[in-house]
Structures are given as C-alpha cells and as structure tokens.
Design an enzyme around this catalytic site. Structure first.
Site, PDB file in Angstrom:
ATOM      1  N   LYS B  81       0.853  -1.190   0.000  1.00  0.00           N
ATOM      2  CA  LYS B  81       0.000   0.000   0.000  1.00  0.00           C
ATOM      3  C   LYS B  81       0.888   1.239   0.000  1.00  0.00           C
ATOM      4  O   LYS B  81       1.903   1.282   0.708  1.00  0.00           O
ATOM      5  CB  LYS B  81      -0.909  -0.018   1.236  1.00  0.00           C
ATOM      6  CG  LYS B  81      -1.946   1.110   1.278  1.00  0.00           C
ATOM      7  CD  LYS B  81      -2.876   0.958   2.487  1.00  0.00           C
ATOM      8  CE  LYS B  81      -3.920   2.079   2.562  1.00  0.00           C
ATOM      9  NZ  LYS B  81      -4.834   1.919   3.715  1.00  0.00           N
ATOM     10  N   SER B 156      -9.845   2.034   2.947  1.00  0.00           N
ATOM     11  CA  SER B 156      -8.932   2.779   2.113  1.00  0.00           C
ATOM     12  C   SER B 156      -7.930   1.895   1.361  1.00  0.00           C
ATOM     13  O   SER B 156      -7.356   2.345   0.382  1.00  0.00           O
ATOM     14  CB  SER B 156      -8.160   3.793   2.965  1.00  0.00           C
ATOM     15  OG  SER B 156      -7.314   3.132   3.881  1.00  0.00           O
ATOM     16  N   SER B 180     -10.067  -0.300   7.151  1.00  0.00           N
ATOM     17  CA  SER B 180      -9.472  -0.092   5.829  1.00  0.00           C
ATOM     18  C   SER B 180      -8.791  -1.314   5.208  1.00  0.00           C
ATOM     19  O   SER B 180      -8.431  -1.288   4.037  1.00  0.00           O
ATOM     20  CB  SER B 180      -8.471   1.052   5.888  1.00  0.00           C
ATOM     21  OG  SER B 180      -9.167   2.275   5.876  1.00  0.00           O
TER      22      SER B 180
END
Ligand SMILES: [Mg+2]
Ligand SMILES: [Zn+2]
Lengths: 481, 489, 96
Positions: B81, B156, B180
């Site tokens: 990420k 997210s 997330s």
C-alpha cells in the site's frame, strides 16, 4: 505613586545528551547544516518518536536539585502550531502532567559592594517540563533558510512563579540555575550556543496593589546581561506609561540588545490556540522511589550549600568563596588542597583565586590540564608560612611551578631562592641601611611610620629580595627604638 | 504454467519455488504480465518498478540456488500500500501532497519483509492518506472492484484488495484505521487481517490516526495471510506503541487448531442494524456452518456499539489533524507556486495538496481539539472508547471470538456516496469498534450478493491471539471454495 | 456540546492552515455541523469516573538508551525539499 514590577521567567535549558530526545541521531552544536537529521527529526511520513532515557534522568535530577516534587506519572502532549523550524508542526511537550511540579531556586542579590555578600532568597517555581527543541532559521534579504540540527534536542522548560521584582533578581535567578545545572552535569547552559534561553513575563502595578498588572511577554533575551537589561528597560517603560496615565495591553515584545530597547512583536489577539492533546505515539512515564533515589544520590552539594560549609569549615571570606564556589571543578580542586591542611585553607584559597586562576587564564588551559595539583599548592603555602621564602618570591615560585609541575621546594632549590644568609647578616644590612639613609630615619623618628618602608626596601635590595620582611621590620624598629 | 502462476496461493508457490519447479523471476514475470494486462481497468497500482522487482526476484533465485533461502516468503511478490515507506520508492499516500516524495528509509514491516526475501511489488492505490471507504478519494487514479468495474473496491486499502483479487499480486500489505483492510477485503472477496494494535510496528506507516492505525496482510487465503503476518509481526523499539509479546507460529497454529470447537459470540447489535438483508444471508449461513462443526455459538452484547462511529470520527480526525500538519509545503511536500509570505505558503500548499475528504477531516479534527471543545469532544470520546473496549473484554470472558458481518452491504457503485460523508462514515459501523478497542479482526470471503459481488465475514479475536482468529477463519475456508473463485477480467 | 455547536469556519481553517474557497467553506460548515450533530449522541452516556483511553495497551517507560544510532547525509535530508540551498530548506523570508 510608587510602582513595583512583578516578573516570572520561562527558562529553556537543553539537556546534555549524545542523541536527540525522540530520535536516534546525534545532538550537538557546531555541525554543518542538517547534518543532525534523520526521518524522525525531519518529521517524514511514518517516522515515530521514542523517548531518550538520559533526557528523563536529566530533568528528574534537575527537579530534585531544585526541590520539585516528581509525580509518579507524567505524560506527553502535542502542542500544535505551524512554524518552519518545527518539522511536525507540533511540539512534543507536557501540558497538564509535567515531570516536575513546584520547586524553588535560591538566589543571591547583589551586596552593598563586590566584597560583601548580598541577601539570599528563594524564588518559587511552578513546574519544569520536558519537550523537543526546534530548528534554526537564518534570515537573508529575500528568504530564510532552515537548519534542523537543533530540532529534537532535549529541552527542559523551567517556569517560575511571578516571584521576582527586578532585573537583578532575574539575573540572579538565571545565574543560580546555570550554576546548578552545570554542577549537576545536566547542561552546560551556554547561552551563546542556545543551551539556555529565557523569556520573561513582566507586569507593573502600583505598590500595595494585590492584583497583577497587564503583562508583557518579553522574548529574545539572549544573554544573562540581556535578561537584566531587557527587563530593566521594560520595567522603566511600563512604569512610565502608567505614570502618564496610559494602560498596558497584553502582548509579546522583544528585546533588541543592539539598540537597547524593547519593541512590540505581536498583540495578544493573535494568541495561539495550541489544541493540546495527549501524544498517541508515546507512552506515559512512571517514576518510582528507586529511580528518584538513584538520581538524588547523584546530585552533588549545590553551590550555596557549599559556600555555607566553606564559611563554617574553613572560615573562608566571602571574596574567596564567591570566586571558588560557582565553579564546581575549582571548588573540588580547592577542597582537595584545603583538606590536606584545613587550618591553612585561607592561604590556599588565596593562591587558588589569585595565582592559579591568573595563570590558567593567561595560558588559556583548562584547570584539569594544570600541572599544579592541590598538594603543590599546599607545598607553597607551607614554605611561605615557615618563612623560607617571602610572599613576593612565592609569586615567582608559583609561576615556575605552573610551568614545570615541580613542588615549591624543588623550584626554590633549583633556582637558589632560599636565603643564603643568616639573621645576623640581616641585622648587619639593617644597620647599614640606617646609616646610609639619615632622611627617612629622621622622618620615622618624627612620627612618620611610613618612612620605615624605604629603609625596609633598602634591606630587601641588599638581600636580593630574600629577607623575611617581618624580620626586617622588627629589626629596624628595634634598632631605631 | 507461468501464465497462471499469479492466481496460485503463496503457500503453493513457496512449495514450487522450494522444489525449484518455478523460479522467482518467472513468478514475478507472471505477475508483471498480469498487471500490465488488467491494471488499466482495475487501477490497483499507483506505480511499479518492473526492473527493480525482477532484480529482487533474481536475488531470491540466487539465494535459493546457494541454499540460502530466507524462508517460505522468499521470492513471493507482495504488493505494498502506498502508505508504507520503502527506500528509494515513491511514497505518495495517493495524495498530490506527496506526489514527488521518494522515501529515504524503510518501514519496519518492510525491513522484515526484505529479511524474509519477499519481492516488494509496486505501490498500491488507496484513499488519500487512508481516509475513505471506497478508494474514490485517491488523487492518483480511479480504482475499481475487479468483480464489477462499476463498483468501488472499498477502502482505504482498495488497491491492496483489488490487486490480490485480480491476480496482480500474490499477497499485499494494507493499513487499517477503521476497517481499511477488512472492508475492501470483503468487497473484493479476499482475506484481510487487522492485527492487534501493537502487534505490527507502525514505524514507516504514514500516520492517519496513531492510536488506531495498524498494518496488516491481505491475501487470497487465510494461510497466505498467516504467512505474511508471521513475517511482519513482532516488537520494534522504533515504535513506542509496539507491544512486547510473543509471536506465535501462525501457520502451524492453523493445523494445530484444526477441529477445535470454538465458542463463538454473535454481537447482537451487529445483527440488529439496518444491514442489507441479502448480504446478511451468507453471514447467517456461516454461523450455521460453525454450529455444524460443533462450535458453540451464543449471542453476546456490545452495548456501546451505536456510539462507535461518533467516537471514531472524533478520535481519528483529531489525531489526523495533528499528524497531517507536517505536510506543509516546507520540507518535502508539494509547495504552491503562488503565495504571499511564509504563512500563506502553508495555506496555499495545503489547499492545493490535500483533497476534499482530507480537508474535511482536518477541519473536523481541528475543530474538536480547538479551545473550549477538547473536553466535550476528544476527552468524551476517549472515555466512551474505554466503554467500547470494556464491552469486548467482557464478551471475551465468555467466547473465543466474535462473528459478524464486515460491511452492511456489498461494494457500492462509484459515486454513490461521495456526496454524503456521514453516510459514508456510517458504512464503517462494523469495523470501527475493533480499532477503538485495539483488538485483532479479520474479514474472509463467505459468499456473493445476487449480482455477484463478494461478501465478507468478520471474525474478531482476543488481543494478541491472532492465531485463534486465523484458525477460526481457516476452519470456514477449508470447508468452502472461495479461495479459487476469481473475478472475470 | 448540548448547545448546537457554532462553527467559525474561518477560525478553523486558519488554525489548520488550509485556504478554503467560499464554496468549500459553505460545504464544510454544513458537513461539520451534520457530523457534530450526529456526534451529540455521545452525550447520552454518563462517563463520570471513566478513564479516558489514550492507548489501547498502555505500558509505561518505553524508552531507549542515549546512543547515536541513526544518521542521514544532509544531501539525503534535502532530497525531497521543494527548494534548498547550502543543505538548508528555503522558505519565504520569515518576519516576526
Ligand atoms: Mg512556554
Ligand atoms: Zn517550551
């Protein structure tokens, strides 16, 4: 109407440590720009703080030395404000649970003259907390440059109560804090290196009034004399404003040391809303008695305690203690010598304060580098006391000892400074001097005691300075009696 | 063979690599090809560096042929990420603010992955600064749900979930502040685990809300997730909130715990609420499954659940408003071209660098901390947070783990909720409590909606007992076949 | 909090150092008041005597010894700077 000033100080003191308070990179002064940075110091995304144990030890020790309470638990908070010298745009500090509560600082006010000890009093402290220092801005004509070397240095903030009333008290307060910090090895407190900085809150009120007047926060007090001068100026300014019937409005002012004036920086309307909240990246600190006691044991005898003991134990005059005591190394040096012969402490003190300090500063070395060690000092005191050499010759001997590291006897021996005549020879020289100088003899007999000096001088000359002046004095008086 | 390697599990690939039936270079090449083939449509990657990835894989092969393999992850491609620091790689947080930022250092979890030999593969798309539940707040590019490109992947960590679902990575790392990892995992039909707060170091994770953030693994199977968790867990002296606690052998625990009859709790508040009925169906079926294998299932209560969203949005935004203050146009971020003075530089750079959701949360967080409001909002929320944690601790006196839906509905359509922030926030209702309480939680695929969108089952565990959590999920996974179902791309 | 929260959007944007357009100000004022309105529900709870939770698993005294263990060259430190000179970050002239 009479006015009185009320002053509180906020003193920032860097805690001496190899690394920064929350980062593992080096801390210090005099490095190239941004050489002391790492992800934590620069506030890079993802960087996290971890406490430096030494900074905690430092502030707890400072708190104990200043009589603060060290609560069992303290915590870290963020103080949020934007400024280019602050990498995270928040300072990690302590808001409602500082490491040190209360406390007091003993200060000495100036005496009637330099040789007379001034009044001692205690200034109350509110608290001491720990925080990170910020970076440094250098201003140019069209821009400013930021160096983060200082950012993240361990910094204590010592906050006093509004408990002082003059620039001199503030000066004494800072002097005392500096001595104690240096004594305890917590900080070098070099103001030129930014290791100690002060801000003052100053207000003036009619004498007798209980409520405080509107206060001015005075910044940029960059030296201890700057603190004194800036505060004195600001007190005069506020007093004169009040006398003219004007009011003081709360604001931040700065001291301009070059121009010798204070000037307004910003009004209080723009006061910051710091949005303090507990720093979620750091765990709280818990202090137990074992930790407190361990640090308490490391605190040396503090300067004013030492001074009182020197009065008692060694019967030293103020003039000697006031020079020796503020410097821990010098005091330890003196004491080592004095302990060898406590009765001779005054003579030892005199040599230390006059001869030793003079030579050390002339050559420009540290005391620890001096070849003359405490036993040497005693050796010189003893030969003078025995009358082996005169005080005048002792000065010469000291300089030699300082150069070579020899004892007094060794220098006297090597340079042949020991008198090579006996007392009867001295008497002969006295008789000659009287015979050769009728004028002073006459003058002395007419009651002018000072006339004796010129006769004594003649005898000293004949002895090449080696005769014992007391002996000479006695003989001449006998002969002229 | 190499053209289908990208959908194999990490454990299977580890065996193939070990037997030298495939090489790490072959494997990364398969991933690269797949990524190039589908990512224009999926949008999972903000960036990737093919040459660097092949070099890492080559080094892995060299180690293996020298008999110096670093373990089961050696040579396995893992997507990262874009919120984690990797030396020499961009770290954008999908924000214009960090558009040009290249990290000079490694996050601790990245150091650990490097030590395990994993091949770090690309920078995965996300909601800007991890603020969002749909990856629609990315300033970089649109990210789509591989199962239906008109729908969001969740967020997210949308890119981390989508990449794994689409075969663009074998496993990935995400971060979870309020769901997330779990919510996008559930929306993309993969496994995602948020470890106990303090289990994985946060050092090198660009902070959103420091007291809630955790880094965690995503993969197509529980075993793969266990393997990655193993590699990244453990105490780190660079993170003061990193917990000193033993790290179990997570993969071994899966077989050790096989057949265990767990006591599982159903938090009734998670079943009372207005969840979409169709998406509850697979969850209810999963509960029946656990009963069928002999687990005791009982209702428990987490009475403060209805306060979780309110608590979360105070705590998270307050911390974020301070954490994001460092992005200011001075040292390393986007700097506006036009400004009046050093103060205006902040205003303009931050106005240009941050997207609207980030600004919204900074405003909210700034407000709740501002003078006069601290006690009413932040302090109050911290107290309610204690109540929420106590609810869980009480429930865990009776049960080993809790079972619940991950999200009230399957992945929604792009644009559906962007105009209503509060309704977006409310969709995190099932995931937020685990972050507030600091407990571990995982989402595993458990079914599909009528229109073919994946649905997740959430399992919430006891603090620092990830091995139990994984084992509960593993039992379900073993009896079902979601691991090998893939979106048609 | 029981009174309807008043939102001074300019004050907040100033504290946060984010310039907002008039449209943004209007939108955020509306969003903030709706979220803050929702958050009112926390007032239903009596939290007297409840310890605030600052950390999920609080422990005390997490520290390190005073050792220099990290270093970065000044060039590296300035690598991401939008403007630098002599290894320092350039900012507009700061006047106070
Ligand atoms: Mg202050
Ligand atoms: Zn301070």
């Amino acid at each position: 109407m009479e006015y009185e000033a009320v002053i509180g100080l906020e003193v920032h003191v860097q805690v001496k440590a190899d690394s920064k308070i929350f980062a593992r990179c080096g801390a210090g002064f005099g490095h190239g720009p941004n050489e002391l940075a790492d992800p934590v110091v620069l506030g890079l995304p993802g960087a996290l703080p971890v406490m430096n144990k030494k900074a905690l030890d430092g502030i707890i020790k400072a708190g104990l030395a200043l009589g603060c309470t060290i609560p069992d638990v303290s915590k870290w908070d963020r103080k949020n404000y934007f400024y280019p010298d602050s990498p995270n745009n928040y300072q990690i500090t302590q808001y409602d649970q500082p490491i040190c509560d209360g406390g007091e600082v003993e200060i000495e006010l100036p005496g009637a003259s330099r040789n007379i000890m001034g009044e001692h009093r205690k200034v109350k402290l509110t608290r001491i907390h720990l925080e990170n220092d910020v970076g440094k801005l250098t201003h140019f004509s069209s821009d400013s440059l930021v160096d983060y070397n200082r950012a993240g240095t361990s910094l204590m903030e010592i906050v006093s109560e509004p408990d002082m009333h003059s620039g001199e008290e503030a000066f004494a307060f800072l002097t005392s804090i500096r001595q104690i910090m240096v004594y305890c090895g917590i900080s070098d407190c070099d103001m030129e290196k930014g290791q100690m900085r002060a801000d003052a809150n100053i207000s003036v009120r009619p004498k007798g009034q209980k409520a405080l007047g509107e206060r001015i926060e005075l910044k940029n007090l960059n030296s201890i004399t700057g603190v004194k001068n800036g505060i004195e100026y600001e007190i005069r300014r506020q007093t004169s404003e009040l006398k003219k019937g004007r009011t003081i409005t709360q604001a931040t002012w700065r001291w301009d040391a070059e121009l010798g004036v204070t000037e307004e920086m910003r009004k209080k309307e723009n006061a910051h809303d710091y949005r303090y909240f507990p720093d979620p990246d750091l765990m709280p600190v818990r202090v137990d008695d074992e930790w407190r006691n361990r640090l308490r044991a490391e605190i040396p005898e503090l300067p004013y305690e030492k001074q009182r003991r020197y009065f008692e134990e060694f019967d030293l005059p103020y003039t000697i203690t006031s020079v020796i005591v503020p410097d821990r190394e010098l005091a330890e040096y003196f004491e080592e010598a004095a302990n060898l012969a406590p009765k001779k402490a005054q003579a030892i003190g005199n040599l230390v304060v006059n001869d030793l300090l003079r030579e050390v500063s002339e050559v420009g070395i540290a005391l620890s580098e001096s070849k003359i060690r405490p036993p040497h000092i005693l050796s010189l005191v003893e030969v003078v006391e025995k009358g082996t050499i005169t005080k005048n010759i002792a000065k010469e001997v000291f300089v030699e000892m300082f150069k070579s590291g020899e004892t007094a006897e060794e220098v006297i021996e090597r340079k042949g400074l020991k008198p090579d005549f006996d007392d009867s020879q001295v008497k002969t020289w006295c008789e000659e001097a009287i015979a050769e100088n009728p004028k002073p003899v006459e003058s002395f007999k007419a009651g002018n005691d000072k006339a004796l000096n010129s006769l004594k001088g003649q005898v000293m000359k004949k002895s090449r300075g080696k005769a014992n002046p007391q002996l000479v004095d006695g003989i001449i008086r006998d002969l002229l009696a | 063979m190499s053209d289908t390697l990208y959908y194999k599990s990490a454990s299977e690939l580890a065996a193939l690599l070990e037997k030298k039936e495939i090489s790490a270079v072959e494997l990364i090449q398969s991933i690269i090809n797949r990524t190039k083939a589908v990512d224009e449509r999926v949008g999972a990657f903000n960036s990737f560096d093919e040459v660097d990835a092949i070099a890492q894989a080559g080094a892995s092969d060299a180690r293996r042929s020298d008999g110096q393999s670093l373990g089961p992850l050696d040579g396995i491609p893992i997507g990262i990420k874009d919120v984690l620091a990797v030396t020499g790689q961009p770290l954008t947080c999908s924000s214009k603010m960090l558009e040009k930022f290249v990290s000079p250092y490694d996050a601790t979890c990245i150091e650990k992955l490097k030590a395990s030999g994993a091949v770090l593969w690309g920078r995965l798309n996300m909601d800007e600064f991890a603020m969002g539940s749909s990856t629609e707040n990315s300033a970089t590019k649109v990210c789509s749900n591989p199962w239906n490109l008109d729908h969001v992947p969740g967020g997210s960590s949308g890119g981390s979930a989508a990449a794994v679902a689409a075969g663009e990575a074998i496993v990935s790392l995400g971060s979870d502040t309020g769901g997330s990892i779990r919510q996008p995992a559930s929306h993309c039909g993969v496994v995602g685990l948020k470890p106990t707060y303090g289990r994985v170091s946060r050092y090198g994770l660009a902070a959103f809300a420091s007291s809630l953030d955790q880094v965690g693994p995503m993969g197509r199977s529980v075993t793969d997730v266990a393997m990655v968790l193993q590699a990244i867990s453990g105490h780190d002296d660079r993170d003061s909130t990193s917990f000193k606690s033993e790290v179990a052998d997570y993969v071994k625990a899966l077989s050790d715990n096989a057949g265990k009859k767990w006591t599982l709790g159903l938090p009734k508040e998670y079943f009372d609420t207005a969840s979409d009925a169709a998406s509850m169906e697979p969850v209810l079926k999963a509960i029946e499954f656990y009963k069928s294998i002999g687990c005791e299932v009982k209702e428990v209560s987490l009475p403060h659940t209805e306060y979780a969203v309110a608590t979360y949005y105070i705590v998270a935004t307050a911390e974020a408003s301070s954490n994001l203050a460092r992005y200011d146009g001075v040292r390393y971020t986007h700097r506006a071209e036009n400004y009046d003075d050093h103060i205006d530089l902040y205003f303009q750079s931050r106005a240009e660098g941050f997207g609207s959701e980030v600004k919204r949360r900074i405003m909210l967080g700034t407000y709740v901390l501002s003078s006069g409001y601290y006690d009413a909002y932040y302090l109050k929320a911290q107290k309610v947070r204690t109540l929420i944690r106590n609810d869980f601790m009480k429930a865990y006196e009776e049960v080993d783990a809790l079972i619940a839906p991950t999200s009230p509905q399957p992945a929604f359509k792009k644009g559906e909720k962007t105009s209503d922030p509060l309704s977006m926030y409310l969709s995190d209702i099932y995931t937020i409590s685990a972050n507030l309480a600091g407990i571990p939680a995982m989402s595993i695929p458990c079914g599909f909606s009528a229109d073919g969108l994946p649905i997740g089952l959430q399992i919430l565990g006891k603090p620092f007992m990830e091995e139990e959590l994984l084992s509960v999920g593993h039992a379900f996974e073993q009896a079902h076949d979601f691991t090998n179902q893939h979106p048609k791309l | 909090m029981s009174d309807k929260p008043k939102i001074d959007i300019d004050y907040i944007s100033n504290l946060a150092r984010v310039a907002l357009s008039e449209e943004e100000k209007a939108a955020y004022s509306k969003d903030l008041s709706s979220i803050l309105g929702y958050v009112e529900k926390l007032n239903e709870l009596d939290t007297d005597g409840i310890e605030p939770m600052a950390h999920p698993y609080p422990v005390y005294n997490v520290w390190r010894e005073d050792k220099v263990e990290s270093k970065m060259s000044p060039e590296k430190a300035m690598e991401n700077a939008p403007a630098s000179r002599q290894n320092m970050v350039i900012v507009p002239k700061v006047v106070e």
